[in-house]
Design an enzyme around this catalytic site. Structure first.
Site: not given
Length: 370
Positions: A182, A184, A222, A251
């Site tokens: 991710s 973020n 992932k 992702n």
């Protein structure tokens, strides 16, 4: 009908509020026995030819819900009712966290994409584990659990953070996913480097084996579409070396240039991960590269820009045993999974392949020998 409703209602709402509203409706519908039976009969017809075995698990089909939609494991049966063959919950972190400040979710409607900088907002692994332990299954489905790093935990302490979540959640997971991709959570993507990823995955594997002794919990990682090709190869080699069960590709992307985005430039400039149709091409490239590297030694899961049955079919031909969707669900609505299943069954019937498993990686293998 749904597209009209989307344009008249959801499109006018804040995307996160629209998500919560749809979520409440799904959770309400699954609580009413007659209604949920009717909805499942319409939206989740089963195709025997699509039955899939992956990760040592049997599923009604290959098409699941990607992590991010049901972060806290509150709508597993609702999403199964809508036709998803497996539901991946999370991302879950060891500590509860509110995520990033709103506004943090943006629709790129002309591009059929989303930008999010949610920041792993979730109830924490202890609360989610308790919820999973108390769950009384209505619809039989495979449940994956996606775990990530708590934002306030320093990068140097990430392994312990993941291990804590593993110890709490592994017993309730049909499979476990380590999310290191991710954009973020500051520093998270640094964990994709093999020198950081090796000890992390090894520790999670050991924790899962120590916590769950009656079975082996499949473990996947992932990865991001923004990895350089040589880094994709390195992750593939590491996964084989460590005996990992699978890789999820991919992702969201931090890329914006070169994607031909048509949406409002102010929206396009929002920070966060871009998902949906704009990431389709790169996600497919990464998947093909992974399959060429690992073949059938581990399970590959294709996700990113899967809008319809043709997209899902192309991922299967590229090497994915399982496929997942999320962003397109926002635009396609409750008939999304039904349409994908119907289209996959038709494509398999028209193909030279006797089974779905035979089709996995067929085009990538053909390209390698041509």
């Amino acid at each position: 009908m749904y597209k009209l409703f989307f344009n008249l209602v959801f499109k006018r709402m804040d995307p996160e509020e629209a998500h919560h509203l749809a979520f409440r409706w799904i959770r309400l519908a699954v609580r009413v026995p007659v209604l949920r039976t009717f909805v499942a009969a319409v939206l989740a017809p089963r195709y025997e030819e699509l039955r899939t075995e992956a990760l040592g698990l049997r599923m009604h089909g290959p098409f699941g819900l990607a992590a991010g939609f049901d972060k806290n494991a509150v709508a597993i049966d609702g999403m199964s009712m809508l036709g998803f063959d497996h539901v991946e919950i999370g991302t879950v972190t060891a500590q509860p966290q509110p995520g990033n400040p709103r506004k943090r979710l943006f629709r790129l409607v002309p591009d059929r994409g989303l930008i999010n900088r949610m920041g792993f907002n979730n109830d924490g692994s202890a609360a989610v584990a308790a919820r999973l332990a108390a769950r009384r299954e209505i619809f039989r489905t495979v449940v994956g659990v996606n775990i990530g790093k708590t934002k306030v935990v320093p990068e140097g302490e990430a392994v312990g953070d993941y291990v804590t979540s593993t110890e709490r959640l592994a017993a309730h997971a049909d499979y476990l996913v380590v999310n290191v991709s991710s954009p973020n959570t500051p520093g998270l993507r640094n964990l994709q480097a093999t020198e950081a990823l090796r000890p992390l995955l090894s520790a999670v594997r050991e924790a899962a084996d120590r916590t769950v002794t009656g079975r082996r919990v499949p473990l996947l990682v992932k990865i991001a579409p923004d990895l350089a090709d040589e880094d994709v190869d390195a992750v593939a080699d590491l996964a084989v070396e460590l005996g990992l069960d699978g890789i999820i590709a991919t992702n969201t992307t931090i890329a914006r240039d070169g994607l031909g985005l048509k949406s409002d430039p102010a929206l396009v400039k929002e920070t966060g991960g871009l998902s949906g149709a704009p990431v389709k091409e790169r996600s497919l490239e990464v998947l093909r590269r992974l399959y060429a590297r690992v073949g059938d030694r581990i399970t590959l899961v294709g996700v990113g820009g899967i809008e319809n049955a043709e997209d899902a079919w192309q991922r299967i031909l590229a090497g994915a045993t399982l496929v997942q969707g999320y962003s397109a669900f926002v635009y396609e609505g409750p008939f999304y999974a039904r349409a994908v299943h119907k289209g996959l069954a038709a494509r398999l019937a028209a193909s030279p392949y006797a089974t779905l498993a035979e089709a996995v990686g067929a085009e990538t293998r053909k390209a390698a020998t041509s």
